[in-house]
Design an enzyme around this catalytic site. Structure first.
Site, short mmCIF file in Angstrom:
data_model
loop_
_atom_site.label_atom_id
_atom_site.label_comp_id
_atom_site.label_asym_id
_atom_site.label_seq_id
_atom_site.Cartn_x
_atom_site.Cartn_y
_atom_site.Cartn_z
N SER A 227 0.84 -1.20 0.00
CA SER A 227 0.00 0.00 0.00
C SER A 227 0.88 1.25 0.00
CB SER A 227 -0.96 -0.05 1.18
OG SER A 227 -1.97 0.93 1.06
N ASP A 353 -9.50 -3.58 -6.37
CA ASP A 353 -9.04 -2.95 -5.14
C ASP A 353 -9.99 -1.81 -4.77
OD1 ASP A 353 -7.64 -1.35 -3.19
OD2 ASP A 353 -5.77 -2.28 -3.84
N HIS A 382 -7.94 -5.10 -1.33
CA HIS A 382 -6.77 -4.29 -0.97
C HIS A 382 -5.91 -5.06 0.03
CE1 HIS A 382 -4.32 -0.76 -0.59
NE2 HIS A 382 -4.45 -0.78 0.73
#
Length: 460
Positions: A227, A353, A382
């Site tokens: 991320s 996502d 995600h």
């Protein structure tokens, strides 16, 4: 003569609305409840983006992984082409067949293995404190030459996050000396300077990599960012190019372009829910360090923030020395740094996502760089990428493990070249072989640098 009624003369007697009302009243209430139930199911199915029927009709075979790379990429030809996970299919856990179910399950449950850490406190040059958590592995004894893996977690995540534990456990079991680099103010350490971590700053990662490289000069170093951590990692690799002492890297679910992600998080109702959840996490982080942050930001704005953008406008842009929040988003986006990456980099993103939208993926930049391979999947959410009925396995963790293992075991040299390799007077690209202890760059006539990497150690 019998009397007859003209329908035109008495419309109320045979009104179609009255007949429809009578028919509706004669319909059992259970039928209406069944219709409402079906409508609710269809709504939830679409709202949560469930793909169970698609998986069912495909025989639960999953969807193939799509690879984007330069056709002349030696990284693909020598390494990725041998990775069966990346050339296979991804099938999510059947009862988590939704990006929202997966992402929520990861946050609230995680199914993470037990991982124990040994903490090292690193003091930055500005007086800041960073916690390095080294995995304690009783099964495998790591030496000074064992491969090292650095994990850079995502926004407001630390070494206790479920996905970090999945990766740390898997790689430590494979013989890696795993260390989690917790961001400033996370992992239970205080803020000891006026600097916080932001998505645009790579100084901390650069200092940590150099610190670890000095501690273990003979050990090959790998890095995985997730991320926001993936965004920082790609920026670092792009900024340092051949100077980064990294053998291989992986960027998982990177936001890539913060401007696009910001618009995406404000677009639909479900994304606004994620926006509020992320904002709550940021405000918790701010409250932990109120004594310092209140001096450096618009604290009233921080307290009233209802979105990530409002929080960044009240706090993060000040920390990053940006005049506007959009200027900060442009400054921290890693998509513009992809072209500068000079080490083998595997990027993994999910097209569903719910936070880091696929609209931000730099497809062309990844395709043009010989040193980058982009793997995209239809599903995965995600970061979770759970697979198997028990959801105890994470697909991208297996993919990264195989990628690094293949990279290490590769007997041939992995050429990390430019998009358009520079040529010397004899028509040859000025690339040199690497010594056993590191990388040896050579400089061409135009000042550019080429480099080759050779894995220093095979993993059993």
């Amino acid at each position: 003569m019998a009397n007859s009624t003209n329908p035109i003369e008495s419309p109320a007697a045979d009104s179609p609305y009255e007949l429809l009302l009578r028919a509706a009243l004669l319909t059992p209430i259970t039928h209406y409840l069944l219709i409402l139930y079906l409508i609710l199911i269809v709504f939830i199915y679409n709202f949560l983006e469930i793909h169970f029927l698609r998986d069912l009709f495909s025989g639960f075979r999953g969807q193939p992984v799509t690879l984007t790379f330069n056709p002349s990429s030696q990284l693909y030809n020598d390494v990725v082409s041998k990775c069966t996970v990346l050339h296979g299919r991804y099938l999510s856990t059947p009862w988590l067949c939704s990006p929202h179910l997966q992402t929520s399950f990861l946050h609230y449950f995680g199914n993470s293995p037990v991982v124990n850490y040994r903490r090292e406190v690193f003091m930055a040059s500005d007086g800041g404190t960073i916690a390095l958590d080294w995995v304690i592995n009783a099964e495998v004894q790591c030496g000074d030459t064992s491969p090292i893996m650095i994990i850079i977690p995502g926004l407001a995540s630390a070494s206790d996050s479920a996905y970090v534990k999945h990766l740390a456990f898997k790689m430590a079991k494979g013989g890696y000396n795993v260390v989690v680099s917790n961001h400033r103010g996370l992992g239970g350490v205080p803020i000891t300077s006026d600097r916080f971590y932001t998505a645009d700053r790579t100084d901390d990662l650069r200092a940590l990599v150099d610190h670890i490289h000095r501690q273990y000069p003979e050990a090959p170093i790998f890095a995985v960012g997730t991320s926001v951590g993936a965004n920082i990692l790609v920026k670092y690799l792009g900024e340092d190019g051949v100077d980064a002492p990294i053998i291989g890297a992986a960027a998982i679910c990177s936001p890539w372009d913060s401007l696009i992600v910001d618009r995406f998080l404000r677009r639909r109702f479900v994304q606004r829910l994620y926006n509020k959840a992320l904002t709550a996490g940021l405000k918790d982080y701010a409250n932990w360090h109120k004594d310092v942050l209140s001096r450096l930001s618009n604290w009233e704005g921080v307290k009233q923030a209802r979105s990530v953008r409002e929080f960044d406008d009240a706090a993060t842009r000040f920390l990053a020395n940006c005049e506007t929040v959009d200027a900060y988003y442009r400054q921290c986006s890693s998509c513009k740094n992809v072209e500068g990456v000079r080490v083998p980099l595997l990027c993994i993103s999910s097209l569903d996502d719910p936070i880091c939208t696929s609209e931000a993926i730099p497809w062309d930049e990844c395709r043009l760089n010989n040193n980058v391979v982009l793997a995209t999947t239809q599903h995965g959410g995600h970061l979770p990428y759970f697979e198997g009925f028990t959801a105890k396995s994470v697909w991208w963790v297996r993919a990264v493990d195989e990628f690094f293992t293949t990279l290490s075991l590769q007997k041939k040299e992995i050429t990390v070249s430019f998009i358009n390799p520079i040529q010397t007077s004899d028509g040859q690209s000025p690339l040199t072989n690497v010594t056993e202890n590191g990388t040896v760059p050579t400089q061409g006539q135009n000042g550019n640098i080429g480099i080759r990497h050779r894995p220093e150690r095979e993993i059993e």
